[in-house]
Design a protein around this motif. Structure first.
Motif, short mmCIF file in Angstrom:
data_model
loop_
_atom_site.label_atom_id
_atom_site.label_comp_id
_atom_site.label_asym_id
_atom_site.label_seq_id
_atom_site.Cartn_x
_atom_site.Cartn_y
_atom_site.Cartn_z
N ALA A 89 0.83 -1.21 0.00
CA ALA A 89 0.00 0.00 0.00
C ALA A 89 0.86 1.26 0.00
CB ALA A 89 -0.94 -0.01 1.21
N ARG A 90 1.93 1.27 0.81
CA ARG A 90 2.83 2.43 0.83
C ARG A 90 3.51 2.61 -0.53
NH1 ARG A 90 3.94 0.58 6.01
NH2 ARG A 90 5.79 -0.52 5.27
N THR A 91 3.93 1.51 -1.14
CA THR A 91 4.57 1.58 -2.45
C THR A 91 3.60 2.15 -3.49
OG1 THR A 91 5.99 -0.29 -1.94
CG2 THR A 91 5.70 0.23 -4.26
N MET A 92 2.37 1.73 -3.42
CA MET A 92 1.38 2.18 -4.40
C MET A 92 0.89 3.60 -4.14
SD MET A 92 1.24 -0.11 -6.65
CE MET A 92 -0.13 0.51 -7.61
N ASP A 93 0.84 4.03 -2.88
CA ASP A 93 0.20 5.32 -2.57
C ASP A 93 1.13 6.43 -2.08
OD1 ASP A 93 -2.22 4.28 -3.31
OD2 ASP A 93 -2.94 3.94 -1.27
N ARG A 94 2.32 6.10 -1.57
CA ARG A 94 3.17 7.17 -1.04
C ARG A 94 4.66 6.85 -1.07
NH1 ARG A 94 2.21 9.44 4.13
NH2 ARG A 94 4.42 9.51 4.33
N ALA A 95 5.13 6.26 -2.12
CA ALA A 95 6.53 5.85 -2.21
C ALA A 95 7.49 7.02 -2.41
CB ALA A 95 6.70 4.84 -3.35
N PHE A 96 7.03 8.09 -3.02
CA PHE A 96 7.91 9.21 -3.37
C PHE A 96 7.35 10.52 -2.86
CE2 PHE A 96 7.60 6.11 -6.85
CZ PHE A 96 8.87 5.56 -6.79
N ARG A 97 8.26 11.43 -2.52
CA ARG A 97 7.84 12.78 -2.13
C ARG A 97 8.08 13.70 -3.31
NH1 ARG A 97 9.85 17.39 -0.07
NH2 ARG A 97 11.95 16.60 0.12
N VAL A 98 7.08 14.52 -3.64
CA VAL A 98 7.23 15.50 -4.70
C VAL A 98 8.17 16.58 -4.17
CG1 VAL A 98 6.04 17.18 -6.16
CG2 VAL A 98 4.92 15.00 -5.60
N PRO A 99 9.27 16.86 -4.89
CA PRO A 99 10.25 17.85 -4.40
C PRO A 99 9.60 19.20 -4.08
CG PRO A 99 11.09 16.71 -6.33
CD PRO A 99 9.65 16.30 -6.18
N LEU A 100 10.09 19.80 -3.02
CA LEU A 100 9.68 21.12 -2.55
C LEU A 100 8.23 21.17 -2.04
CD1 LEU A 100 11.32 23.24 -5.39
CD2 LEU A 100 12.30 22.63 -3.18
#
Length: 135
Positions: A17-28
């Protein structure tokens, strides 16, 4: 199935679920996106492909014996996510905030923890002395 086995499966569901929904932070920004949002940028096909891990999560819940109302709620979350994702551009923006996989993982964890709760392991509520004084 033991509580340990269920919790291990829930942890695996939470990782997906984390991989699918929040794996990366959009810079800034503080916005987090996952593969669901990235794959969903491909119109029609992307959102449909993102259903595979979501359906796997529901299948794990079913295999663990989750009740039908919980399965219906998780399926509803997936349906909302899929329909939102089909809307061009606006759907992709809304899809970033909905995070159906994380919602479903949280529902599953709550159900497993409640199912395997041992009586007496919580904190006791203090007596309501105001009510006793009214009698």
């Amino acid at each position: 199935m033991s509580a340990h086995d269920h919790l291990r499966r829930v942890e695996r569901v939470e990782r997906i679920a984390r991989t699918m929904d929040r794996a990366f932070r959009v810079p800034l920004t503080g916005i987090r996106i996952g593969w669901d949002s990235i794959i969903g940028l491909v119109p029609g096909i992307g959102d449909t492909l993102a259903l595979a891990p979501a359906i796997w999560i529901v299948n794990e819940a079913r295999d663990m014996g989750a009740p039908k109302p919980l399965l219906a709620q998780t399926a509803g979350n997936i349906g909302v996510d899929w329909v939102i994702g089909l809307l061009p551009l606006i759907g992709d923006i809304l899809d970033v905030g909905y995070k159906s996989n994380l919602r479903n993982a949280a529902l599953l964890r709550a159900w497993v923890e409640e199912r395997h709760r041992v009586p007496g392991d919580g904190t006791a509520r203090p007596a309501d002395y105001g009510e006793a004084m009214a009698l």
